[in-house]
Design a protein around this motif. Structure first.
Motif, short mmCIF file in Angstrom:
data_model
loop_
_atom_site.label_atom_id
_atom_site.label_comp_id
_atom_site.label_asym_id
_atom_site.label_seq_id
_atom_site.Cartn_x
_atom_site.Cartn_y
_atom_site.Cartn_z
N GLU A 1 13.24 -63.88 7.30
CA GLU A 1 12.54 -64.52 8.41
C GLU A 1 13.44 -64.61 9.64
O GLU A 1 13.01 -64.32 10.76
N LEU A 2 14.70 -64.99 9.42
CA LEU A 2 15.64 -65.07 10.54
C LEU A 2 15.83 -63.69 11.17
O LEU A 2 15.84 -63.56 12.39
N SER A 3 15.94 -62.68 10.35
CA SER A 3 16.10 -61.31 10.84
C SER A 3 14.94 -60.92 11.75
O SER A 3 15.14 -60.36 12.83
N ASP A 4 13.73 -61.22 11.30
CA ASP A 4 12.54 -60.91 12.11
C ASP A 4 12.54 -61.67 13.43
O ASP A 4 12.17 -61.13 14.47
N ARG A 5 12.97 -62.91 13.40
CA ARG A 5 12.94 -63.75 14.60
C ARG A 5 13.97 -63.34 15.64
O ARG A 5 13.71 -63.45 16.84
N VAL A 6 15.16 -62.93 15.19
CA VAL A 6 16.24 -62.64 16.14
C VAL A 6 16.42 -61.16 16.43
O VAL A 6 17.16 -60.79 17.33
N GLY A 7 15.75 -60.30 15.65
CA GLY A 7 15.86 -58.87 15.90
C GLY A 7 17.19 -58.28 15.46
O GLY A 7 17.67 -57.31 16.04
N VAL A 8 17.79 -58.86 14.44
CA VAL A 8 19.03 -58.35 13.86
C VAL A 8 18.71 -57.95 12.43
O VAL A 8 17.99 -58.66 11.73
N THR A 9 19.24 -56.81 12.00
CA THR A 9 18.91 -56.33 10.66
C THR A 9 19.42 -57.29 9.59
O THR A 9 20.40 -58.01 9.80
N ILE A 10 18.75 -57.26 8.44
CA ILE A 10 19.19 -58.08 7.31
C ILE A 10 20.61 -57.69 6.91
O ILE A 10 21.43 -58.55 6.58
N ALA A 11 20.91 -56.39 6.96
CA ALA A 11 22.26 -55.93 6.61
C ALA A 11 23.31 -56.55 7.52
O ALA A 11 24.36 -57.02 7.04
N ASN A 12 23.05 -56.59 8.82
CA ASN A 12 24.02 -57.18 9.75
C ASN A 12 24.12 -58.69 9.57
O ASN A 12 25.22 -59.25 9.67
#
Length: 78
Positions: A20-31
């Motif tokens: 969810e955080l990844s989707d909100r901030v536009g940063v990949t889950i890997a990063n």
């Protein structure tokens, strides 16, 4: 001293998943995982700003300085 990223604690406190955080901030889950595990060597201010905005926190809540060796065995100048 070492910088410790407290992303796990903030996500738990906010009942938010890494996805969810990844989707909100536009940063990949890997990063985000690299950041979460303390393996990141740098963080862009724009990323830090987005994380703080979505987690409703200050940078000092996300990252703290803790006693111990620096990652990678680097020594401070002195």
């Amino acid at each position: 001293m070492a910088i410790v990223v407290q992303l796990d604690r903030l996500l738990l406190d906010r009942r938010m998943s890494l996805t969810e955080l990844s989707d909100r901030v536009g940063v990949t889950i890997a990063n985000l995982s690299v950041l979460k595990t303390g393996k990141a060597r740098a963080v862009r201010f724009s990323t830090l700003d987005a994380l703080c905005r979505e987690l409703n926190c200050q940078p000092g809540e996300l990252m703290v300085q803790a006693p111990g060796p620096q990652p990678g065995g680097e020594q401070g100048e002195g």
